[in-house]
Motif scaffolding. Structure first.
Motif, short mmCIF file in Angstrom:
data_model
loop_
_atom_site.label_atom_id
_atom_site.label_comp_id
_atom_site.label_asym_id
_atom_site.label_seq_id
_atom_site.Cartn_x
_atom_site.Cartn_y
_atom_site.Cartn_z
N PRO A 200 0.79 -1.23 0.00
CA PRO A 200 0.00 0.00 0.00
C PRO A 200 0.82 1.28 0.00
O PRO A 200 0.30 2.33 -0.31
N TYR A 201 2.11 1.22 0.35
CA TYR A 201 2.91 2.44 0.39
C TYR A 201 3.88 2.52 -0.79
O TYR A 201 4.73 3.39 -0.84
N ALA A 202 3.76 1.56 -1.72
CA ALA A 202 4.68 1.54 -2.85
C ALA A 202 4.03 2.14 -4.08
O ALA A 202 2.91 1.78 -4.43
N ASN A 203 4.71 3.06 -4.71
CA ASN A 203 4.26 3.65 -5.97
C ASN A 203 5.46 3.74 -6.90
O ASN A 203 6.59 3.95 -6.46
N PRO A 204 5.22 3.58 -8.17
CA PRO A 204 6.34 3.66 -9.12
C PRO A 204 6.94 5.06 -9.14
O PRO A 204 6.29 6.04 -8.77
N PRO A 205 8.21 5.21 -9.56
CA PRO A 205 8.83 6.53 -9.65
C PRO A 205 8.01 7.46 -10.53
O PRO A 205 7.51 7.09 -11.57
N GLY A 206 7.86 8.68 -10.07
CA GLY A 206 7.12 9.68 -10.84
C GLY A 206 5.63 9.70 -10.58
O GLY A 206 4.93 10.54 -11.13
N ALA A 207 5.14 8.78 -9.72
CA ALA A 207 3.69 8.73 -9.48
C ALA A 207 3.18 10.01 -8.83
O ALA A 207 2.11 10.52 -9.20
N LEU A 208 3.93 10.55 -7.87
CA LEU A 208 3.50 11.79 -7.22
C LEU A 208 3.46 12.95 -8.21
O LEU A 208 2.51 13.72 -8.23
N ALA A 209 4.48 13.06 -9.04
CA ALA A 209 4.52 14.13 -10.03
C ALA A 209 3.35 14.02 -11.00
O ALA A 209 2.72 15.03 -11.35
N GLU A 210 3.04 12.80 -11.44
CA GLU A 210 1.91 12.61 -12.35
C GLU A 210 0.61 13.02 -11.68
O GLU A 210 -0.28 13.62 -12.31
N GLU A 211 0.47 12.69 -10.40
CA GLU A 211 -0.74 13.04 -9.67
C GLU A 211 -0.90 14.55 -9.56
O GLU A 211 -2.01 15.09 -9.68
N GLU A 212 0.21 15.26 -9.33
CA GLU A 212 0.14 16.72 -9.22
C GLU A 212 -0.15 17.37 -10.57
O GLU A 212 -0.85 18.38 -10.64
N GLU A 213 0.36 16.81 -11.64
CA GLU A 213 0.02 17.30 -12.99
C GLU A 213 -1.48 17.13 -13.23
O GLU A 213 -2.15 18.03 -13.78
N ARG A 214 -2.01 15.99 -12.84
CA ARG A 214 -3.44 15.74 -13.01
C ARG A 214 -4.26 16.72 -12.17
O ARG A 214 -5.29 17.25 -12.63
N LEU A 215 -3.79 16.99 -10.94
CA LEU A 215 -4.50 17.93 -10.07
C LEU A 215 -4.62 19.30 -10.72
O LEU A 215 -5.69 19.92 -10.71
N LEU A 216 -3.53 19.78 -11.32
CA LEU A 216 -3.57 21.09 -11.97
C LEU A 216 -4.53 21.09 -13.15
O LEU A 216 -5.33 22.01 -13.32
#
Length: 295
Positions: A200-216
Motif C-alpha cells: 500500500p505504500y509503494a508507488n512507481p517513480p514519478g507517481a507523485l509528479a503525475e498526480e500533481e500534474e493531473r491535479l492542476l
C-alpha cells in the motif's frame, strides 16, 4: 460590463498607487470607481472643525476632504472615462472598507498606509481585508511588470476555485497570458492510490509528479473553454509553494491566490501562502475568498 471598484485613500504614497491601480481596474471592467476615506477622528470624539486659534480653512474635516480630492484627481488622470464618486466615512479604516466591500466587485488598498510602522512590510488594513472582505481584495505592492502575465497559485482545493476563476477573468480583461502555477513537495502532496494493493505504500517513480500534474489539469477544467482567448501556461514545480510563487511574482503584473488553501486549518481565515504573498510578492496581489464569502 458594470460594477463597482472601491479604493481606500488616506493620502499616503501607497494609497495613491492603489488609486492608480483601482482606476485602471475600473476602466478595463467598465465599472464605476468609489474613492473612500475612513475618517477616524470623530469616532474618537476629536473636534473635526478648525481650531479657534488656527486658520478657518484648517481642521480635520478639511484635511480629509483635501485627501479625497487629491485621490479623485489622480484617478481621473489615470482613467478619465471612468465614473468616479467619493465618500468620507466616519469610522475605523478596517471596519469602513469591510462594509464597503459588501457592495463592491473589488476593493483595492495600498500595502501600507499613513499609520504604517518602519520595518512592517504590509499594513494591518490590507491583511484584515484580505481575510474578511466580502469580495476579492487587491493589495498594491511593488510596481508590476506591465508586460507580465497574471499568475495564479493553484492547489486544487475547492476554496481555490474562486481564485482560478478570478485569475482567468483578470487575464481576459488585461489581454495577457495566464500562468497557472502548482507547487508541491513530498510533504504536502497527497499520496496517489497504490498500484499494488499488496504494497500500500509503494508507488512507481514519478507517481507523485503525475498526480500533481493531473491535479492542476482538473483545477483548470472548463475555464479554458470559457476564456478561449486567454493563453494559459501550466507550471507544476517540485518546490515550496511560497518560494515558487514569490519567484514567479518577479515578472508578473498580478499575483492571484486564494485566502486559504489545501492545508488550511478550520477557523483560519487567511492561510500562510496568501500571507506570504502579501508580505513578499514583487507585484500587486489579489486575495480571493472561496464561495460564500459575500454571505
Amino acid at each position: 460590463m458594470s460594477g463597482l471598484v472601491v479604493v481606500g485613500a488616506d493620502g499616503s504614497a501607497s494609497s495613491l498607487a492603489a488609486v492608480d491601480t483601482a482606476a485602471r481596474e475600473a476602466r478595463v471592467r467598465g465599472a464605476g470607481l468609489r474613492v473612500v476615506h475612513a475618517f477616524l477622528w470623530p469616532a474618537m470624539h476629536v473636534p473635526r472643525g478648525p481650531s479657534s486659534v488656527g486658520p478657518s480653512e484648517g481642521g480635520l474635516w478639511k484635511t480629509a476632504e483635501r485627501l479625497v480630492a487629491e485621490a479623485v484627481d489622480r484617478a481621473r488622470a489615470a482613467a478619465p472615462e471612468v465614473d468616479i464618486t467619493d465618500a468620507v466615512v466616519t469610522g475605523e479604516p478596517l471596519t469602513v472598507l469591510e462594509a464597503q466591500s459588501r457592495g463592491a466587485d473589488l476593493v483595492v488598498v495600498g500595502s501600507r498606509g499613513m499609520s504604517g510602522f518602519v520595518g512592517v512590510l504590509v499594513g494591518s488594513t490590507a491583511v484584515h481585508l484580505a481575510a474578511h472582505g466580502r469580495c476579492p481584495v487587491l493589495v498594491v505592492r511593488e510596481e508590476p511588470s506591465p508586460e507580465g502575465p497574471v499568475v495564479v497559485g493553484v492547489d486544487g482545493s475547492p476554496a481555490g476555485g474562486s481564485a482560478v476563476d478570478f485569475a482567468f477573468a483578470e487575464a481576459a480583461l488585461r489581454g495577457c497570458d495566464l500562468v497557472a502555477l502548482h507547487a508541491w513537495t513530498t510533504w504536502n502532496a497527497p499520496l496517489p492510490p497504490p498500484k499494488d494493493a499488496s504494497a500500500p505504500y509503494a508507488n512507481p517513480p514519478g507517481a507523485l509528479a503525475e498526480e500533481e500534474e493531473r491535479l492542476l489539469s482538473e483545477a483548470l477544467a472548463g475555464r479554458r473553454e470559457r476564456y478561449p482567448d486567454v493563453p494559459v501556461q501550466h507550471r507544476v514545480e517540485h518546490s515550496g509553494t511560497r518560494e515558487a510563487l514569490i519567484e514567479a511574482s518577479r515578472s508578473a503584473q498580478l499575483m492571484v491566490v486564494g485566502a486559504r488553501g489545501r492545508g488550511g486549518f478550520t477557523g483560519l481565515l487567511l492561510g500562510s501562502v496568501s500571507q506570504a504573498m502579501l508580505h513578499h510578492a514583487h507585484c500587486p496581489v489579489a486575495v480571493v475568498r472561496g464561495a460564500g464569502a459575500r454571505q
